[in-house]
Design an enzyme around this catalytic site. Structure first.
Site, PDB file in Angstrom:
ATOM      1  N   TYR A  90     -12.488   8.051  -4.723  1.00  0.00           N
ATOM      2  CA  TYR A  90     -11.192   8.212  -5.427  1.00  0.00           C
ATOM      3  C   TYR A  90     -11.080   9.841  -5.838  1.00  0.00           C
ATOM      4  O   TYR A  90     -11.065  10.348  -6.733  1.00  0.00           O
ATOM      5  CB  TYR A  90     -11.239   7.611  -6.582  1.00  0.00           C
ATOM      6  CG  TYR A  90      -9.789   7.329  -7.411  1.00  0.00           C
ATOM      7  CD1 TYR A  90      -8.827   7.017  -6.589  1.00  0.00           C
ATOM      8  CD2 TYR A  90      -9.473   7.310  -8.524  1.00  0.00           C
ATOM      9  CE1 TYR A  90      -7.478   6.577  -7.187  1.00  0.00           C
ATOM     10  CE2 TYR A  90      -8.466   7.158  -9.245  1.00  0.00           C
ATOM     11  CZ  TYR A  90      -7.389   6.703  -8.568  1.00  0.00           C
ATOM     12  OH  TYR A  90      -6.268   6.628  -9.141  1.00  0.00           O
ATOM     13  N   ARG A 104       0.130   4.409 -14.371  1.00  0.00           N
ATOM     14  CA  ARG A 104       0.014   4.242 -15.899  1.00  0.00           C
ATOM     15  C   ARG A 104       1.013   5.164 -16.614  1.00  0.00           C
ATOM     16  O   ARG A 104       0.507   6.226 -16.951  1.00  0.00           O
ATOM     17  CB  ARG A 104      -1.342   4.389 -16.112  1.00  0.00           C
ATOM     18  CG  ARG A 104      -2.286   3.260 -15.809  1.00  0.00           C
ATOM     19  CD  ARG A 104      -3.859   3.524 -15.933  1.00  0.00           C
ATOM     20  NE  ARG A 104      -4.258   4.759 -15.410  1.00  0.00           N
ATOM     21  CZ  ARG A 104      -4.729   4.783 -14.115  1.00  0.00           C
ATOM     22  NH1 ARG A 104      -4.652   3.821 -13.392  1.00  0.00           N
ATOM     23  NH2 ARG A 104      -4.985   5.930 -13.259  1.00  0.00           N
ATOM     24  N   GLU A 161      -3.454   4.518   3.799  1.00  0.00           N
ATOM     25  CA  GLU A 161      -4.675   5.676   2.780  1.00  0.00           C
ATOM     26  C   GLU A 161      -5.295   6.561   3.962  1.00  0.00           C
ATOM     27  O   GLU A 161      -6.231   5.991   4.484  1.00  0.00           O
ATOM     28  CB  GLU A 161      -5.597   5.245   1.890  1.00  0.00           C
ATOM     29  CG  GLU A 161      -4.802   4.455   0.772  1.00  0.00           C
ATOM     30  CD  GLU A 161      -5.327   4.198  -0.366  1.00  0.00           C
ATOM     31  OE1 GLU A 161      -4.858   4.172  -1.524  1.00  0.00           O
ATOM     32  OE2 GLU A 161      -6.604   4.116  -0.597  1.00  0.00           O
ATOM     33  N   ASP A 195      -7.480   3.252   4.946  1.00  0.00           N
ATOM     34  CA  ASP A 195      -7.615   2.113   4.090  1.00  0.00           C
ATOM     35  C   ASP A 195      -6.398   1.650   3.682  1.00  0.00           C
ATOM     36  O   ASP A 195      -5.781   1.752   2.566  1.00  0.00           O
ATOM     37  CB  ASP A 195      -8.379   2.722   2.772  1.00  0.00           C
ATOM     38  CG  ASP A 195      -8.758   1.547   1.586  1.00  0.00           C
ATOM     39  OD1 ASP A 195      -9.133   0.657   2.276  1.00  0.00           O
ATOM     40  OD2 ASP A 195      -8.846   1.815   0.571  1.00  0.00           O
ATOM     41  N   GLN A 202      -2.231  -5.140  -5.142  1.00  0.00           N
ATOM     42  CA  GLN A 202      -2.938  -4.454  -5.711  1.00  0.00           C
ATOM     43  C   GLN A 202      -2.773  -4.218  -7.323  1.00  0.00           C
ATOM     44  O   GLN A 202      -3.492  -4.448  -8.247  1.00  0.00           O
ATOM     45  CB  GLN A 202      -3.234  -2.946  -5.296  1.00  0.00           C
ATOM     46  CG  GLN A 202      -4.297  -2.008  -5.971  1.00  0.00           C
ATOM     47  CD  GLN A 202      -4.274  -0.762  -5.199  1.00  0.00           C
ATOM     48  OE1 GLN A 202      -3.273  -0.400  -4.232  1.00  0.00           O
ATOM     49  NE2 GLN A 202      -4.753   0.351  -5.729  1.00  0.00           N
ATOM     50  N   LYS A 215      -6.795  -4.407  -0.722  1.00  0.00           N
ATOM     51  CA  LYS A 215      -7.447  -3.816   0.229  1.00  0.00           C
ATOM     52  C   LYS A 215      -8.103  -4.433   1.265  1.00  0.00           C
ATOM     53  O   LYS A 215      -8.441  -4.003   2.445  1.00  0.00           O
ATOM     54  CB  LYS A 215      -8.496  -2.876  -0.543  1.00  0.00           C
ATOM     55  CG  LYS A 215      -7.893  -1.844  -1.667  1.00  0.00           C
ATOM     56  CD  LYS A 215      -7.292  -0.597  -1.288  1.00  0.00           C
ATOM     57  CE  LYS A 215      -7.038   0.218  -2.289  1.00  0.00           C
ATOM     58  NZ  LYS A 215      -6.537   1.485  -1.730  1.00  0.00           N
TER      59      LYS A 215
END
Lengths: 370, 370
Positions: A90, A104, A161, A195, A202, A215
């Protein structure tokens, strides 16, 4: 395109080949050894760095000397590896920041650990697929806005991704960390990687243990693994890291990889970026992943995580490119997209200087009837 | 102990055996076929349910008829599987509640998804180890109370997790979910599993993508895989689930597994519990893990997550048994423990009626010098 892969022709047994442009050199037929009469690169990868560099040099010489190449149109490429473990990092600051803002919104986008270590997790090795493999739209649990609880159905937010992955050749011993400086002794080369991600699945499942079914239905990699030996000219200084990483994550040298990347959706290029933007480098990822003594095996893949740049149009996922679906993309045919529709074809491409990496191509098939 | 495993004797090539009590039946020597001249159970597991049941019945007949068994003291047991993917669930209501209370004291202990789906994640398949393999204390990043940022060093909070795992025999097709009712067609048997955990590393790294280095250094499984065919008498009604699960997670029949479990630390039994307390059953775990179309392979392992009961002394981790280190355990030798010390030996044991599962034994070795 330049790299090592596994191919078959006319239904024959699969073999290892060296792709150069539009041709493929049959390495066993060219006299390079029995390790190339194989349905995976693993026997070759297990031979270690000296062999990788020797074979790469000899394959290039043979090509330069006019060896007969099989037209790539006549071969079927296969998944080039028996994959050991698949880890996904990540490591893009911009991607992690974007995702944090969307998922978030009430908190700091970057969590406190992010600048101290390359955050990562294990993905499903058994569902890695070679470029060209269609992807069935996954079904799963998700919560629709306004509903009390979850329902089960086809994902409505299927995404891509854009990533690079590095492929382990030489294994390590259990209990012995691999230092960042030993990266080239263990890592053979790189692939492009998609990905695929179901954002609605998710979002509902991922706390507290991380992504799982959002995923695990499919991860696509290029058919051709480009050896580090051919990428030496593309390593460039990495971006600054603040705070300075702990000692086990420090590594001398230029370890950012200057690979121009693009994502094409139904033929329209919707993102252009560069892997050099990544915050954490590949040697740091490997050092971190083994810092607890975890061993690595031939065929392990470590992916960077989504590669996003700072400018609009340089993000490596539709989630970010459309800002969570609120800003649709307009394709060349005039149609709009937020997330992927059935029938959509996605192609990831990468270029390191003059050298093109193997593309990653995939088409979305409709979900199975429930 | 009853189950199938891989052993070698006097340094000979490894072979598949059927363990019965203190003896091991050499299955290839007993005429059961070439699939048993193998260094893993995988060729046997790939044969499918009819073969598993046939071989299990024949092995029991041979033992009952007095076939010669090799004393288990004369063999070295090996990791019985070529592991595909390793998935770890979080299926004990009591464990998830306890961890939630400790790690997120300001919020509801169970996250909103927990009662709707069996939460799980992928672990590292390459570091699964057979019972008896020592575990080197991992080092890693953690934040010490009072410090500004993380430091790197040996874990101070090394823990165990008492789990069961089920082992996949027959693979599934990409894109095709495996229904809960097809569980017995795909799953060969079960093992005990110790998911060693470094709580300090885990606490710092796990958000937002889940556990990684806090777990990936080692996961131990029993040397003997007990086939479902021998556990039929131990399936009992599962506990109630509220709310009722979505249709793909509903399954008729008694799917809780009545296995008495214990954790011994330096010879002192510190926990006694039972796998029947688990909230999510194994068929629900498999149905969930494949509900997005993810395929399974021969050798995949799916673990339950820590198995904790409701009473004090029935928790499957030191984290819970000592309530985050605040209530030390007193061992029979008078010493106290919060987390594991160097030299500590942990043994997990399980019993299903008259039938003992293969134990999981491991000793903690000191961390490597930094």
């Amino acid at each position: 395109v330049v790299g090592f892969g596994v191919f078959s022709r006319d239904g024959d047994e699969p073999r290892v080949g060296f792709r150069w442009g539009d041709g493929v050199l049959d390495l066993a037929a060219a006299g390079l050894g029995a390790a190339f009469e194989s349905s995976s690169l693993n026997p070759f990868l297990a031979l270690g760095r000296a062999s990788w560099e020797d074979v790469t040099a000899r394959a290039r010489e043979l090509v330069a000397a006019g060896a007969e190449l099989i037209p790539v149109s006549e071969v079927a490429a296969r998944l080039p590896l028996e994959v050991g473990d698949y880890v996904d990092f990540y490591s893009s600051l911009e991607h992690a920041t974007n995702v944090g803002r969307m998922f978030r919104p009430d908190r700091e986008p970057l969590l406190p650990n992010w600048r101290h270590l390359p955050v990562g997790y294990h993905g499903r090795a058994g569902t890695l697929a070679v470029s060209g493999t269609p992807v069935v739209r996954p079904s799963g649990q998700a919560v629709t806005a306004g509903d009390d609880g979850p329902s089960f159905g086809p994902s409505r937010r299927l995404d891509v991704e854009l990533e690079l992955g590095f492929v382990v050749g030489a294994p390590s011993e259990r209990g012995r960390p691999v230092s960042a400086s030993a990266f080239r002794e263990h890592v053979f080369g790189v692939v492009l990687l998609n990905d695929w991600s179901a954002r609605d699945i998710q979002a509902w499942e991922y706390q507290p243990l991380g992504p799982f079914l959002g995923k695990s239905f499919a991860t696509s990699i290029s058919a051709w693994v480009t050896p580090l030996a051919l990428l030496e000219g593309s390593f460039v200084p990495p971006r600054d890291q603040d705070p300075e990483p702990l000692p086990y994550l420090r590594v001398a040298g230029d370890w950012a990889l200057d690979v121009e990347l693009e994502v094409a959706l139904q033929g329209t290029v919707v993102s252009r970026t560069n892997a050099r933007h990544l915050y954490w480098t590949m040697p740091q990822q490997l050092a971190h992943a083994t810092s607890n003594g975890a061993s690595i095996r031939t065929g392990d893949i470590f992916a960077t995580g989504t590669i996003s740049g700072a400018e609009r149009g340089s993000e490596g996922s539709l989630l970010e490119l459309t800002w969570n679906g609120s800003e649709p993309l307009v394709l060349d045919d005039g149609s709009e997209r937020t997330f992927l529709e059935d029938g959509d074809e996605v192609v990831l491409r990468g270029r390191a200087g003059d050298l093109e990496l193997g593309e990653v191509r995939g088409t979305v098939l409709p979900a199975l009837p429930l």
